[in-house]
Design an enzyme around this catalytic site. Structure first.
Site, PDB file in Angstrom:
ATOM      1  CG  HIS B 108      14.215  51.249  38.955  1.00 24.05           C
ATOM      2  ND1 HIS B 108      13.432  51.056  37.852  1.00 24.05           N
ATOM      3  CD2 HIS B 108      15.242  52.036  38.555  1.00 24.05           C
ATOM      4  CE1 HIS B 108      13.978  51.692  36.815  1.00 24.05           C
ATOM      5  NE2 HIS B 108      15.071  52.293  37.222  1.00 24.05           N
ATOM      6  CB  CYS B 175       5.957  50.684  41.579  1.00 28.85           C
ATOM      7  SG  CYS B 175       5.857  51.652  40.065  1.00 28.85           S
TER       8      CYS B 175
END
Lengths: 284, 201
Positions: B108, B175
Site C-alpha cells: 500500500h 500506486c
C-alpha cells in the site's frame, strides 16, 4: 476416543437410512466398519512409490523389488514405475541373465516418492552403484515446471549449461539439483566442471512440462560414447494464482497529497515561500 | 473369500486395498529373502543447489522492514493484504532465489484508515540501492535498477512486471500519480525493479 465420536455421529445417519427397525447387530456391524474407514487415510500414507532407473548402458536388466520382478530386460535409460510399495526398507535387485549385478537396500518414507538409480560410479571401470533420490512433490504454479538433474554418469564433476549459460556448477557423480523454471524446452549441455568443452553430453532439448516434476538422469560414460539421459515425469499439484490485471494499492489518497511531481512540489514550495514572504511583509 | 485372492494377486504392492481385516495394522513389509543387502547411496544436492524461498519480510533502502504475506489473484485483481504496513507476495510468481521469472511484491502507498503505507517509501528509492527479502534464516539481496510509473491499466499488459520467462528479478509495486477516488483511486502504478545480487542464502 476418535472412533467413538465418529460412531456417535454416524448413528443418527444409520438410523435414518435403515428406519426404526434397525437391529443392534446391524449397527454393531456398521460400527465395526468405522475403524476400517478411518484406517484408510493412514493406510494410504503408509504406502510409497518407487521408480527404478536403468542407468547401465549396454546391459538389459531384470529388476526386482523385495524379490518381486517389476521389469524384465530393461534397456538403458528406462524408467520403471511408479511401483507402489509399503514405506520402509525395500530391497532392489538388478540381474543380467540371472546373475546379480547389484543388490541394495533403499529406505522410502511414508507417502514418499523415491528414484532408485542403478548406474556407474565416476570411474568408468568401477562396479555399478545404486543411488536413491527423494522426489520433491511440492506444488508449482500452473506455468512452471520442477526439474531435477542428477549426475549418475561415469564422468568427473560437471557443469550443466542451460540455454548456453552455466545454471548448475560443479556437480559430482551422485549429486543432483532441483530447480523450478518456466515451462519450456531448454537446451542442455553437460561439460567438464570449469570448462566449456569437450561436451560430455548434448546439446539436447529438454522439455520441462508445466505442472510436472521432470527428473533427468545423465547416465553412461563419455569414454565409451554411451552417454545418454533417462527422463521421468510426475504430475504435481497446482499452486498459486494467475497473473493479475490490476494492482490497487492506494485507497486513501494521502500519498497523492504529498507526492506531486518534483516540479509541482517546487512550484508549491515557491508559492509557500512567497506566501510566507508576503505575510512577513504584511506583518511589518 | 474371493477378495482375499484379489489382494494376493496384487502381491501386497498396494497396501490397504483389501477388506480382510488385516487392514488396521500397516501392511508388514515383505521381508527380503536374499540376505541383508547393504544400503544404497543417498543422492545429495550439489553444492551449487540454489536456495529458493517465499519471503516473509522485506527490507527497503534505509532499513525499514515490513511483513510479507502470500497474495492471490481474485477477479483479476491482486489481493494485497489489508493493513498499511503489510506487503503481498504474488503466489503465482517466482520465489526468491529462482533462476527465472519475476518475484512480485505489492504494498500500500496509503489506506483510507491508516494514512501512508509502507510502500510509500518506494517513491524515494533510487537505482543502486538495495532491497533484501528474508524468511526465517533465509535472505536474498537485490539491487534496484529502475523506478518508473505506468498507467494502472498497462501494468499487466505492457510493463512485464509479472513476466515469468525472463531472468530473475524483484518487482515492487505500489500506486502513484493523481488520485481520484471516483475514478478508481490512483491513476498509475509505481514499479521498482531490482536484480539479484548473488544467490539467495
Amino acid at each position: 476416543m476418535q472412533k467413538q465420536r465418529v460412531v456417535d455421529r454416524l448413528r443418527p445417519v444409520f438410523s435414518r437410512i435403515s428406519g426404526p427397525v434397525i437391529g443392534r447387530s446391524v449397527l454393531a456391524a456398521l460400527a465395526a466398519l468405522v475403524p476400517l474407514l478411518l484406517a484408510t487415510p493412514s493406510q494410504a500414507a503408509a504406502g510409497a512409490s518407487l521408480y527404478l532407473v536403468q542407468g547401465l548402458p549396454g546391459q538389459s536388466l531384470d529388476l526386482s523389488v523385495d524379490g518381486r520382478q517389476v521389469a524384465a530386460k530393461a534397456p538403458a535409460a528406462k524408467v520403471v514405475g511408479p511401483i507402489a510399495v509399503a514405506a520402509g526398507q525395500r530391497t532392489i535387485t538388478a540381474r543380467q541373465g540371472g546373475k546379480v549385478v547389484i543388490e541394495r537396500r533403499v529406505t522410502v518414507g511414508s507417502g514418499g516418492s523415491l528414484d532408485v538409480v542403478i548406474h556407474q560410479p565416476a570411474a568408468p571401470t568401477g562396479a555399478p552403484v545404486i543411488t536413491s533420490y527423494n522426489n520433491k512433490l511440492d506444488a508449482v504454479p500452473a506455468d512452471k515446471a520442477a526439474v531435477r538433474v542428477a549426475h549418475t554418469a561415469a564422468v568427473g564433476p560437471a557443469d550443466i549449461r542451460v540455454n548456453g549459460k552455466v545454471l548448475f556448477a560443479n556437480v559430482a557423480n551422485g549429486e543432483s539439483l532441483d530447480v523450478v523454471v518456466p515451462a519450456a524446452t531448454y537446451r542442455v549441455e553437460i561439460v567438464p566442471a570449469g570448462a566449456s568443452s569437450p561436451v560430455v553430453l548434448g546439446p539436447l532439448a529438454l522439455p520441462a512440462k508445466a505442472g510436472y516434476l521432470t527428473r533427468v538422469f545423465a547416465v553412461g560414460a563419455p569414454a565409451s560414447k554411451t552417454m545418454t539421459v533417462a527422463v521421468g515425469t510426475i504430475k504435481l499439484a497446482a499452486a498459486g494464482s494467475q497473473k493479475p490485471n490490476l494492482v490497487n494499492t492506494g485507497t486513501g489518497g494521502q500519498a497523492a497529497a504529498t507526492d506531486r511531481s518534483p516540479l509541482l512540489v517546487l512550484v508549491l514550495l515557491a508559492g509557500l515561500a512567497g506566501a510566507v514572504a508576503v505575510r512577513r511583509v504584511v506583518r511589518r | 473369500m474371493g477378495l482375499e485372492g484379489c489382494t494376493a494377486q496384487l502381491d501386497g504392492a498396494v497396501p490397504g486395498t483389501g477388506v480382510d481385516g488385516g487392514l488396521s495394522t500397516p501392511t508388514p513389509p515383505s521381508t527380503p529373502t536374499v540376505g541383508d543387502p547393504s544400503a544404497a547411496r543417498s543422492g545429495t544436492p550439489a553444492p551449487s543447489q540454489r536456495i529458493r524461498f517465499v519471503p516473509t519480510a522485506v527490507v527497503l533502502p534505509g532499513g525499514a522492514h515490513a511483513p510479507v504475506l502470500p497474495a492471490g489473484t481474485k477477479d483479476g485483481q491482486l489481493q494485497v493484504p489489508s493493513g498499511a504496513r503489510r506487503v503481498g507476495w504474488w503466489d503465482g510468481g517466482a520465489q526468491a532465489g529462482d533462476p527465472f521469472g519475476s518475484i512480485v511484491l505489492a504494498g500500500h502507498v496509503d489506506t483510507k484508515e491508516e494514512g501512508l503505507g509502507f510502500f510509500a517509501r518506494l517513491r524515494k528509492v533510487e537505482p543502486g540501492e538495495r532491497v533484501t527479502l528474508t524468511a526465517a534464516d533465509r535472505r536474498a539481496t537485490y539491487r534496484i535498477t529502475t523506478v518508473r510509473s505506468v498507467p494502472k491499466d498497462a501494468l499487466a499488459t505492457r510493463s512485464g512486471a509479472f513476466d515469468q520467462t525472463g531472468d530473475h528479478r524483484l518487482v515492487l509495486i505500489t500506486c502513484t500519480g493523481p488520485y481520484d477516488a471516483a475514478a478508481g483511486g490512483y491513476a498509475d502504478n509505481l514499479v521498482v525493479t531490482a536484480t539479484a545480487e548473488g544467490f539467495a542464502e
